[in-house]
Design an enzyme around this catalytic site. Structure first.
Site, PDB file in Angstrom:
ATOM      1  N   SER A   3       0.989  -1.321   0.036  1.00 41.17           N
ATOM      2  CA  SER A   3       0.074  -0.229  -0.044  1.00 41.17           C
ATOM      3  C   SER A   3       0.783   1.042  -0.046  1.00 41.17           C
ATOM      4  O   SER A   3       0.590   2.358  -0.824  1.00 41.17           O
ATOM      5  CB  SER A   3      -0.808  -0.037   1.028  1.00 41.17           C
ATOM      6  OG  SER A   3      -0.255  -0.080   2.537  1.00 41.17           O
ATOM      7  N   ASP A  62      -1.846   8.754   8.178  1.00 39.08           N
ATOM      8  CA  ASP A  62      -2.482   7.892   8.491  1.00 39.08           C
ATOM      9  C   ASP A  62      -1.899   6.364   9.723  1.00 39.08           C
ATOM     10  O   ASP A  62      -0.766   6.738   9.549  1.00 39.08           O
ATOM     11  CB  ASP A  62      -3.987   6.745   7.584  1.00 39.08           C
ATOM     12  CG  ASP A  62      -2.854   5.943   7.216  1.00 39.08           C
ATOM     13  OD1 ASP A  62      -2.094   5.726   7.276  1.00 39.08           O
ATOM     14  OD2 ASP A  62      -4.009   5.172   6.056  1.00 39.08           O
ATOM     15  N   HIS A  75       0.367   4.536   7.129  1.00 42.43           N
ATOM     16  CA  HIS A  75       1.246   5.547   6.615  1.00 42.43           C
ATOM     17  C   HIS A  75       2.455   6.463   6.809  1.00 42.43           C
ATOM     18  O   HIS A  75       1.236   7.594   7.094  1.00 42.43           O
ATOM     19  CB  HIS A  75       0.079   5.125   4.998  1.00 42.43           C
ATOM     20  CG  HIS A  75      -0.463   4.014   4.485  1.00 42.43           C
ATOM     21  ND1 HIS A  75      -1.383   3.917   5.055  1.00 42.43           N
ATOM     22  CD2 HIS A  75       0.910   2.400   4.139  1.00 42.43           C
ATOM     23  CE1 HIS A  75      -1.798   2.437   4.910  1.00 42.43           C
ATOM     24  NE2 HIS A  75      -0.483   1.846   3.587  1.00 42.43           N
TER      25      HIS A  75
END
Ligand SMILES: *[C@@H]1O[C@H](CO)[C@@H](O)[C@H](O)[C@H]1NC(C)=O
Ligand SMILES: *[C@@H]1O[C@H](CO)[C@@H](O)[C@H](O)[C@H]1NC(C)=O
Ligand SMILES: *[C@@H]1O[C@H](CO)[C@@H](O)[C@H](O)[C@H]1NC(C)=O
Length: 303
Positions: free
Chosen positions: A40, A268, A271
């Site tokens: 991600s 977040d 990340h």
């Protein structure tokens, strides 16, 4: 892949551990093709095309600093590390998600490559395993991955090892002091040593490969311990989320959002922000041997 092609492997996520790979192929000096594979941290929207994926970011506040504040599927307020690495190699940003490509885009003159990174793809279930078993299985996965790419003709490898995953907001909330989870950080350090040895071995077995190994642990700890020169004022809490350290929720439309996003290390609970991703790419390209060995990414690109 021509023999000038090169590969970037990165492990920069906070979840258990994740893998990102970019294959950069430059068979003709005027033509740069980039192929990104990973998790991600490098996903530019692959998961938007996977209807059953639970790991997605194609909704606000993700993308708030992207042109037109578009939530593209990147787990970031703006660009991510794949974008900045691609930029430093001369592209506007990361090539598009491979699932968005069709036969016509493959024939385009401006075809720049593809991004295969997919949120969640790098997650390994480490529950029930000893750290030795975990490190060994991860090392084996890397070795097999690298050998397949060498068989395909890749000769340049840019690799980024594991960040201090214990310092992610998602992990800090499990430490009563709010400090990092030291056990996870020890795993990250141990894995860097494994990767270092693996690359030495592979480059002695295959003399024509070249590589640069980025030490994401050192890079990140350096910023956490000394954030002000990099303009970071918050290196513990997430910018977007809820609850303790803003790490009790994903970045969803109802989440609490910070206003000074350039001053946050974490976007977040897992990340990095756009600012942190950019700093990482700049350090990989221009950094000294405390951060990237035996050469940096700029030297690798020219090698
Ligand atoms: C532990 O890792 C091994 C690979 O080394 C794997 O085969 C096994 O399934 C893992 N065990 C658990 C409980 O996850
Ligand atoms: C929690 O953080 C403190 C530093 O604040 C550290 O000394 C301690 O080892 C950490 N605990 C765990 C379980 O990692
Ligand atoms: C930090 O912010 C100042 C003022 O906005 C800027 O001039 C400087 O270039 C920034 N430094 C870094 C490392 O981004």
């Amino acid at each position: 892949m021509a023999n000038k092609s090169w590969v970037v492997l990165s492990l920069v996520l906070c979840v258990a551990v994740a893998v990102a790979v970019a294959v950069v192929s430059a068979s003709d000096p005027g033509l740069q093709l980039i192929f990104v594979l990973g998790d991600s941290t490098a996903d530019v929207g692959t998961n938007n095309f996977l209807p059953t994926s639970m790991v997605r970011a194609d909704f606000p506040h993700n993308g708030i600093d992207f042109p037109s504040s578009k939530p593209t599927g990147r787990f970031s307020n703006g660009l991510n590390s794949a974008d900045f690495l691609a930029q430093m190699l001369g592209l506007k940003r990361s090539p598009p998600p491979f699932l968005s490509l069709n036969a016509r885009s493959l024939r385009k003159k401006r075809f720049s490559g593809a991004n295969f990174a997919s949120g969640g793809s790098g997650l390994l279930d480490i529950t029930g395993n000893t750290s030795e078993e975990f490190l060994s299985s991860l090392e084996l996965a890397y070795e097999n991955h690298l050998k397949s790419l060498i068989d395909l003709g890749a000769r340049k490898f840019g690799i980024i090892s594991v960040a201090p995953i214990g310092c992610c907001p998602s992990q800090r909330i499990h430490n009563t002091t709010g400090g990092c989870l030291e056990g996870l950080n020890e795993l990250a350090v141990a894995f860097h040593a494994r990767l270092d040895a693996l690359m030495l071995k592979l480059s002695s077995e295959c003399k024509d490969i070249k590589y640069a190994l980025g030490n994401a642990f050192e890079m990140t700890v350096n910023v956490i311990q000394n954030p002000f020169p990099f303009n970071f004022t918050q290196v513990e809490a997430a910018c977007c989320g809820a609850g303790k350290l803003n790490a009790k929720s994903f970045c969803i439309p109802s989440a609490k959002l910070c206003s000074n996003r350039n001053n946050y290390l974490f976007w977040d609970l897992f990340h990095p922000t756009q600012a942190a991703s950019k700093l990482a790419a700049v350090t990989l390209f221009n950094g000294g041997t405390q951060f990237v060995t035996p050469i940096n990414f700029a030297q690798l690109a020219k090698a």
